[in-house]
Scaffold this motif. Structure first.
Motif, PDB file in Angstrom:
ATOM      1  N   UNK A  35       0.813  -1.063   0.118  1.00 40.53           N
ATOM      2  CA  UNK A  35       0.060   0.080  -0.092  1.00 40.53           C
ATOM      3  C   UNK A  35       0.971   1.247   0.060  1.00 40.53           C
ATOM      4  N   UNK A  36       0.479   2.113  -0.723  1.00 41.42           N
ATOM      5  CA  UNK A  36       1.124   3.534  -0.783  1.00 41.42           C
ATOM      6  C   UNK A  36       0.611   4.525   0.078  1.00 41.42           C
ATOM      7  N   UNK A  37       1.165   5.234   1.006  1.00 43.64           N
ATOM      8  CA  UNK A  37       0.608   6.475   1.834  1.00 43.64           C
ATOM      9  C   UNK A  37       1.789   7.440   1.785  1.00 43.64           C
ATOM     10  N   UNK A  38       0.881   8.469   1.526  1.00 47.90           N
ATOM     11  CA  UNK A  38       1.454   9.793   1.495  1.00 47.90           C
ATOM     12  C   UNK A  38       1.600  10.469   2.698  1.00 47.90           C
ATOM     13  N   UNK A  73       7.240  -4.687   6.051  1.00 43.17           N
ATOM     14  CA  UNK A  73       8.297  -4.305   5.260  1.00 43.17           C
ATOM     15  C   UNK A  73       7.907  -2.552   4.990  1.00 43.17           C
ATOM     16  N   UNK A  74       8.408  -1.450   5.270  1.00 48.34           N
ATOM     17  CA  UNK A  74       8.388  -0.242   5.061  1.00 48.34           C
ATOM     18  C   UNK A  74       9.425   0.442   4.461  1.00 48.34           C
ATOM     19  N   UNK A  75       9.213   1.153   3.045  1.00 50.10           N
ATOM     20  CA  UNK A  75      10.134   1.906   2.488  1.00 50.10           C
ATOM     21  C   UNK A  75       9.905   3.338   2.335  1.00 50.10           C
ATOM     22  N   UNK A  76      10.846   4.040   2.501  1.00 51.53           N
ATOM     23  CA  UNK A  76      10.504   5.521   2.329  1.00 51.53           C
ATOM     24  C   UNK A  76      10.473   5.841   0.829  1.00 51.53           C
ATOM     25  N   UNK A  77      10.253   7.185   0.392  1.00 55.79           N
ATOM     26  CA  UNK A  77      10.092   7.745  -0.941  1.00 55.79           C
ATOM     27  C   UNK A  77      11.554   7.625  -1.837  1.00 55.79           C
ATOM     28  N   UNK A  78      12.488   6.992  -1.052  1.00 55.63           N
ATOM     29  CA  UNK A  78      13.816   6.894  -1.648  1.00 55.63           C
ATOM     30  C   UNK A  78      14.119   5.471  -1.822  1.00 55.63           C
ATOM     31  N   UNK A  80      14.286   3.274   0.552  1.00 56.19           N
ATOM     32  CA  UNK A  80      15.114   2.816   1.621  1.00 56.19           C
ATOM     33  C   UNK A  80      14.256   2.197   2.483  1.00 56.19           C
ATOM     34  N   UNK A  81      14.582   0.982   3.078  1.00 56.89           N
ATOM     35  CA  UNK A  81      13.817   0.342   3.935  1.00 56.89           C
ATOM     36  C   UNK A  81      14.116   0.921   5.292  1.00 56.89           C
ATOM     37  N   UNK A  82      12.903   1.085   6.000  1.00 62.46           N
ATOM     38  CA  UNK A  82      13.052   1.675   7.007  1.00 62.46           C
ATOM     39  C   UNK A  82      12.464   0.950   8.310  1.00 62.46           C
ATOM     40  N   UNK A  83      11.749  -0.398   7.953  1.00 66.74           N
ATOM     41  CA  UNK A  83      11.294  -1.398   8.885  1.00 66.74           C
ATOM     42  C   UNK A  83      11.061  -2.566   8.005  1.00 66.74           C
ATOM     43  N   UNK A  84      11.814  -3.734   8.648  1.00 68.67           N
ATOM     44  CA  UNK A  84      11.545  -5.063   8.029  1.00 68.67           C
ATOM     45  C   UNK A  84      11.605  -5.833   9.294  1.00 68.67           C
ATOM     46  N   UNK A  85      10.365  -6.499   9.587  1.00 64.51           N
ATOM     47  CA  UNK A  85      10.594  -7.462  10.855  1.00 64.51           C
ATOM     48  C   UNK A  85       9.433  -8.355  10.778  1.00 64.51           C
ATOM     49  N   UNK A  86       9.538  -9.366  11.583  1.00 64.59           N
ATOM     50  CA  UNK A  86       8.627 -10.618  11.457  1.00 64.59           C
ATOM     51  C   UNK A  86       7.403 -10.291  12.607  1.00 64.59           C
ATOM     52  N   UNK A  87       6.231 -10.637  12.566  1.00 60.66           N
ATOM     53  CA  UNK A  87       5.401 -10.252  13.597  1.00 60.66           C
ATOM     54  C   UNK A  87       4.681 -11.484  13.709  1.00 60.66           C
ATOM     55  N   UNK A 104       5.871   3.047   1.017  1.00 58.13           N
ATOM     56  CA  UNK A 104       5.441   1.840   0.751  1.00 58.13           C
ATOM     57  C   UNK A 104       5.282   0.817   1.830  1.00 58.13           C
ATOM     58  N   UNK A 105       4.126   0.136   2.087  1.00 61.54           N
ATOM     59  CA  UNK A 105       3.941  -0.580   3.304  1.00 61.54           C
ATOM     60  C   UNK A 105       3.441  -1.986   2.936  1.00 61.54           C
ATOM     61  N   UNK A 106       4.287  -2.991   2.982  1.00 62.48           N
ATOM     62  CA  UNK A 106       3.959  -4.147   2.507  1.00 62.48           C
ATOM     63  C   UNK A 106       3.803  -5.304   3.470  1.00 62.48           C
ATOM     64  N   UNK A 107       2.814  -6.123   3.237  1.00 62.21           N
ATOM     65  CA  UNK A 107       2.846  -7.308   4.366  1.00 62.21           C
ATOM     66  C   UNK A 107       2.750  -8.589   3.256  1.00 62.21           C
ATOM     67  N   UNK A 108       3.184  -9.617   4.025  1.00 63.06           N
ATOM     68  CA  UNK A 108       3.064 -11.130   3.406  1.00 63.06           C
ATOM     69  C   UNK A 108       3.096 -12.123   4.529  1.00 63.06           C
TER      70      UNK A 108
END
Length: 226
Positions: A35-38, A73-78, A80-87, A104-108
């Motif tokens: 998902x894209x979040x501004x 996993x969350x990436x900033x506009x550049x 760059x991964x700012x969060x990558x974690x298992x829950x 960009x907020x990704x889940x799998x």
């Protein structure tokens, strides 16, 4: 009466500018949803999710087993991964933006056991809170011993701060759009100039070619007449 209406309108504007977004979606075992979040810069974002598995016997979605988890996993506009974690099957993630723009907020699913995916359906309920919506005001009021009026003022101040961030982000977007437009216009201008130069060179070459052709033709005619 007018003052009350103005306050209500102002509060509705605050709520519109800083919403809390909730949704659900279905994914397969190896499928990833993004998902894209501004988000403006220096803004806290809290995401909460819970998963459900399709149960064939009941014909409905039931809470997922503890063995099933999600990778966020969350990436900033550049990019760059700012969060990558298992829950786990239910989780909560938090991050603060440092660059304004599209995040960009990704889940799998992090499960590799096909038995967990009965019917191949996994439902994920996702709630994303941005800005002052991330604040737990009852907890803040209890911690700082605030009265109802003081708490309301605190909420309004947080909302005003979020509006300022939103306005700064809109100005940032307008500036980028203006720079893109100017760059495009400049390229179009140079392309037009290049086309004009090519046409002029082509016209000069054609004129010289025709001139040489007619001169050669006249010279040939003169020799024949002799």
């Amino acid at each position: 009466m007018k003052a009350t209406a103005s306050c209500v309108g102002l509060l509705l504007l605050f709520a519109w500018l800083s919403p809390s977004r909730a949704l659900y979606f279905h994914i397969g075992e190896t499928e990833k949803k993004c998902f894209i979040e501004e988000i403006p810069d220096e803004t806290m974002v809290i995401g909460k999710y819970r998963t459900q598995l399709w149960d064939k016997q009941t014909g409905s979605f039931l809470p997922a087993t503890p063995g099933l988890g999600m990778h966020v996993e969350i990436k900033d506009p550049d990019t760059k991964v700012i969060l990558s974690r298992q829950y786990g099957s239910d989780g909560r993630f938090t991050f603060t933006s440092h660059t304004p723009g599209e995040h960009q907020i990704c889940l799998h699913s992090n499960s590799t056991k096909m038995a967990l995916f009965a019917g191949g359906k996994l439902r994920v309920h996702l709630d994303i809170q941005v800005g002052e919506h991330t604040n737990n005001y009852p907890e803040i009021a209890a911690k700082d011993k605030l009265t109802e009026l003081q708490l309301r003022v605190r909420q309004l101040l947080d909302q005003v701060e979020q509006i300022q961030k939103e306005q700064n982000y809109q100005r940032y977007r307008e500036e980028r759009f203006r720079m893109t437009s100017e760059s495009t216009n400049q390229r179009v201008l140079w392309w037009s100039i290049a086309q004009t130069i090519i046409l002029i060179i082509t016209a000069i070459w054609q004129m010289r070619h025709l001139k040489s052709f007619f001169e050669a033709k006249n010279h040939f005619s003169f020799i024949i007449s002799m």
